[in-house]
Design a protein around this motif. Structure first.
Motif, PDB file in Angstrom:
ATOM      1  N   VAL A 185      -4.151  -1.468  -9.003  1.00  0.00           N
ATOM      2  CA  VAL A 185      -3.318  -1.916  -7.893  1.00  0.00           C
ATOM      3  C   VAL A 185      -4.041  -1.693  -6.571  1.00  0.00           C
ATOM      4  O   VAL A 185      -4.089  -2.570  -5.703  1.00  0.00           O
ATOM      5  CB  VAL A 185      -1.960  -1.184  -7.890  1.00  0.00           C
ATOM      6  CG1 VAL A 185      -1.193  -1.475  -6.603  1.00  0.00           C
ATOM      7  CG2 VAL A 185      -1.137  -1.588  -9.105  1.00  0.00           C
ATOM      8  N   SER A 186      -4.635  -0.516  -6.409  1.00  0.00           N
ATOM      9  CA  SER A 186      -5.356  -0.190  -5.176  1.00  0.00           C
ATOM     10  C   SER A 186      -6.503  -1.167  -4.944  1.00  0.00           C
ATOM     11  O   SER A 186      -6.694  -1.677  -3.839  1.00  0.00           O
ATOM     12  CB  SER A 186      -5.885   1.244  -5.233  1.00  0.00           C
ATOM     13  OG  SER A 186      -4.828   2.172  -5.355  1.00  0.00           O
ATOM     14  N   ASP A 187      -7.255  -1.436  -6.013  1.00  0.00           N
ATOM     15  CA  ASP A 187      -8.381  -2.364  -5.881  1.00  0.00           C
ATOM     16  C   ASP A 187      -7.912  -3.770  -5.550  1.00  0.00           C
ATOM     17  O   ASP A 187      -8.505  -4.461  -4.706  1.00  0.00           O
ATOM     18  CB  ASP A 187      -9.202  -2.377  -7.177  1.00  0.00           C
ATOM     19  CG  ASP A 187      -9.960  -1.073  -7.414  1.00  0.00           C
ATOM     20  OD1 ASP A 187     -10.131  -0.312  -6.432  1.00  0.00           O
ATOM     21  OD2 ASP A 187     -10.354  -0.815  -8.563  1.00  0.00           O
ATOM     22  N   ARG A 188      -6.857  -4.226  -6.212  1.00  0.00           N
ATOM     23  CA  ARG A 188      -6.388  -5.594  -6.013  1.00  0.00           C
ATOM     24  C   ARG A 188      -5.851  -5.801  -4.600  1.00  0.00           C
ATOM     25  O   ARG A 188      -6.075  -6.856  -3.992  1.00  0.00           O
ATOM     26  CB  ARG A 188      -5.304  -5.922  -7.035  1.00  0.00           C
ATOM     27  CG  ARG A 188      -4.662  -7.286  -6.824  1.00  0.00           C
ATOM     28  CD  ARG A 188      -3.689  -7.644  -7.924  1.00  0.00           C
ATOM     29  NE  ARG A 188      -4.335  -7.763  -9.222  1.00  0.00           N
ATOM     30  CZ  ARG A 188      -3.722  -8.156 -10.330  1.00  0.00           C
ATOM     31  NH1 ARG A 188      -2.435  -8.461 -10.285  1.00  0.00           N
ATOM     32  NH2 ARG A 188      -4.369  -8.246 -11.470  1.00  0.00           N
ATOM     33  N   LEU A 189      -5.153  -4.800  -4.074  1.00  0.00           N
ATOM     34  CA  LEU A 189      -4.508  -4.962  -2.775  1.00  0.00           C
ATOM     35  C   LEU A 189      -5.371  -4.477  -1.615  1.00  0.00           C
ATOM     36  O   LEU A 189      -5.036  -4.720  -0.455  1.00  0.00           O
ATOM     37  CB  LEU A 189      -3.168  -4.213  -2.765  1.00  0.00           C
ATOM     38  CG  LEU A 189      -2.146  -4.661  -3.816  1.00  0.00           C
ATOM     39  CD1 LEU A 189      -0.870  -3.854  -3.676  1.00  0.00           C
ATOM     40  CD2 LEU A 189      -1.854  -6.150  -3.685  1.00  0.00           C
ATOM     41  N   GLY A 190      -6.456  -3.801  -1.935  1.00  0.00           N
ATOM     42  CA  GLY A 190      -7.319  -3.307  -0.872  1.00  0.00           C
ATOM     43  C   GLY A 190      -6.718  -2.164  -0.092  1.00  0.00           C
ATOM     44  O   GLY A 190      -6.925  -2.050   1.130  1.00  0.00           O
ATOM     45  N   ILE A 191      -5.966  -1.316  -0.755  1.00  0.00           N
ATOM     46  CA  ILE A 191      -5.388  -0.139  -0.112  1.00  0.00           C
ATOM     47  C   ILE A 191      -5.857   1.102  -0.872  1.00  0.00           C
ATOM     48  O   ILE A 191      -6.269   1.029  -2.031  1.00  0.00           O
ATOM     49  CB  ILE A 191      -3.851  -0.198  -0.072  1.00  0.00           C
ATOM     50  CG1 ILE A 191      -3.261  -0.329  -1.488  1.00  0.00           C
ATOM     51  CG2 ILE A 191      -3.387  -1.362   0.792  1.00  0.00           C
ATOM     52  CD1 ILE A 191      -1.743  -0.360  -1.522  1.00  0.00           C
ATOM     53  N   SER A 192      -5.780   2.232  -0.196  1.00  0.00           N
ATOM     54  CA  SER A 192      -6.288   3.463  -0.795  1.00  0.00           C
ATOM     55  C   SER A 192      -5.386   3.935  -1.929  1.00  0.00           C
ATOM     56  O   SER A 192      -4.206   3.562  -2.011  1.00  0.00           O
ATOM     57  CB  SER A 192      -6.406   4.557   0.255  1.00  0.00           C
ATOM     58  OG  SER A 192      -5.123   4.955   0.692  1.00  0.00           O
ATOM     59  N   VAL A 193      -5.932   4.786  -2.784  1.00  0.00           N
ATOM     60  CA  VAL A 193      -5.151   5.372  -3.875  1.00  0.00           C
ATOM     61  C   VAL A 193      -4.003   6.201  -3.312  1.00  0.00           C
ATOM     62  O   VAL A 193      -2.891   6.194  -3.847  1.00  0.00           O
ATOM     63  CB  VAL A 193      -6.061   6.239  -4.771  1.00  0.00           C
ATOM     64  CG1 VAL A 193      -5.230   6.969  -5.822  1.00  0.00           C
ATOM     65  CG2 VAL A 193      -7.131   5.373  -5.447  1.00  0.00           C
ATOM     66  N   GLN A 194      -4.254   6.902  -2.204  1.00  0.00           N
ATOM     67  CA  GLN A 194      -3.219   7.730  -1.588  1.00  0.00           C
ATOM     68  C   GLN A 194      -2.056   6.874  -1.075  1.00  0.00           C
ATOM     69  O   GLN A 194      -0.883   7.211  -1.263  1.00  0.00           O
ATOM     70  CB  GLN A 194      -3.805   8.566  -0.443  1.00  0.00           C
ATOM     71  CG  GLN A 194      -4.790   9.641  -0.880  1.00  0.00           C
ATOM     72  CD  GLN A 194      -6.176   9.076  -1.173  1.00  0.00           C
ATOM     73  OE1 GLN A 194      -6.458   7.899  -0.923  1.00  0.00           O
ATOM     74  NE2 GLN A 194      -7.051   9.922  -1.718  1.00  0.00           N
TER      75      GLN A 194
END
Length: 374
Positions: A32-41
């Protein structure tokens, strides 16, 4: 039971995450983080409230590797839902589907309408019936309406075949927003179909021709639904002459000698001389209309859509003949022509379910642009 998406408190990050989970069930947090370009946190902060509120679930994925197992996210059935409404001259249908497409409730009234206030009263009654059948945990996040007619300026009213003047006086979108307390999307039936095909079509430029009790359509250009000034782009029905030879669903029923498609024996059993003649005649009229539309819009595919049986619909599309742009120019030099548009038969039994998806797309649209890392 009814909940506005704002009061429900879902952020843009959460909508984006929800969309990713719906697109790929059992997706992992890191994906999800990779797909949306947001951090894991950021993903973790957004996901936890969705889990706590019962919208998402999370399970440990078996990997066979040492270390902390990955966590997979899934949508909780019936937690969030949309309302889909179909208004046509001969019916009102209301369905409620959860965001994964499961039908939670359905109600239908089949009547030949000629009065807008009567049809609106039936719609309100069917809404009450459908909502009363929902699980207590279900939250409604939007509604979509597919109408047989054309939108008026401002796209909150429409003129319907059942009672054009009557419906034009009713602000349907405001009525439903006040009644349901959610965002409402309104489209005519042809554009509803075209919009639904964007997700599954391999083509970026196509038209949708809808054969129902009337003829409508929609246009998609560069993967985007074309709206026009008032939301009526794609009214291909205007290219067909009026009269008993117009290729509409009731005329096909008459040619087949049937009152409803429930008695359809299928092809070739249903092929009578009358039906075959009407198929040939209709294919000619549809081919001419498509040729005109092609010259104006330069599309690569045509979807001929209807709730008529698929084998009958395929018999229509098999008879269509459309020359590519340039075929009649430059003395017929074949090297100067474009590719012949592809033609598909597309069976659509239920516009209300498409309207449910319309509402979901609108709800997720606010999160379409990837957020910055945070």
């Amino acid at each position: 039971m009814i909940h506005d998406p704002i009061s429900f408190g879902m952020t843009d990050h959460q909508r984006a995450i929800l969309g990713a989970v719906l697109a790929q069930p059992h997706i992992r947090r890191a994906e999800v983080s990779d797909r949306l370009g947001i951090s894991v946190q950021t993903t973790m902060r957004a996901v936890l409230p969705l889990i706590d509120s019962g919208v998402l679930t999370e399970i440990h994925a078996a990997s066979g590797n040492r270390g902390k197992p990955a966590r997979e996210l899934g949508f909780v059935s019936a937690s969030l839902a949309t309302i889909g409404i179909s208004l046509a001259v001969d019916r009102v249908r209301v369905e409620v589907c959860d965001l994964a497409g499961q039908v939670l409730s359905s109600s239908n009234q089949a009547t030949n309408y000629d009065c807008a206030t009567v049809q609106l009263s039936d719609l309100d009654r069917l809404l009450d019936t459908a909502l009363a059948e929902l699980p207590a945990k279900t939250k409604i996040i939007g509604a979509g309406v597919s109408v047989q007619g054309y939108l008026m300026s401002g796209s909150t009213r429409f003129a319907a075949k059942a009672d054009p003047a009557g419906w034009a006086q009713i602000d349907l979108m405001t009525h439903l927003r006040q009644r349901l307390g959610v965002l409402v999307q309104l489209m005519n039936d042809g554009r509803t179909l075209a919009s639904s095909l964007i997700r599954c079509s391999p083509h970026q430029d196509f038209i949708c021709l809808h054969i129902g009790s009337g003829i409508g359509g929609g246009v998609v250009s560069k993967g985007m639904l074309v709206s026009g000034a008032n939301g009526n782009a794609g009214e291909i029905g205007a290219l067909f002459p009026a009269g008993p030879e117009r290729p509409v669903e009731p005329a096909f029923l008459t040619a087949a000698g049937l009152d409803s498609w429930s008695n359809w024996a299928g092809l070739p059993q249903g092929e009578t001389p009358t039906l075959l003649a009407f198929l040939d005649q209709s294919a000619g009229a549809i081919s001419d209309a498509i040729a005109t539309a092609l010259a104006l819009l330069d599309f690569e595919a045509i979807y001929v859509c209807s709730r008529m049986p698929l084998d009958l619909l395929s018999a229509i599309t098999d008879r269509l003949k459309v020359d590519p742009i340039g075929a009649t120019r430059f003395d017929g030099a074949l090297a100067a022509t474009n590719a012949v548009p592809l033609i598909y038969a597309h069976h659509v039994p239920n516009h209300a379910q498409l309207a449910c998806r319309m509402a979901l797309d609108a709800f997720l649209a606010a999160a379409d642009t990837p957020a910055s890392k945070g």
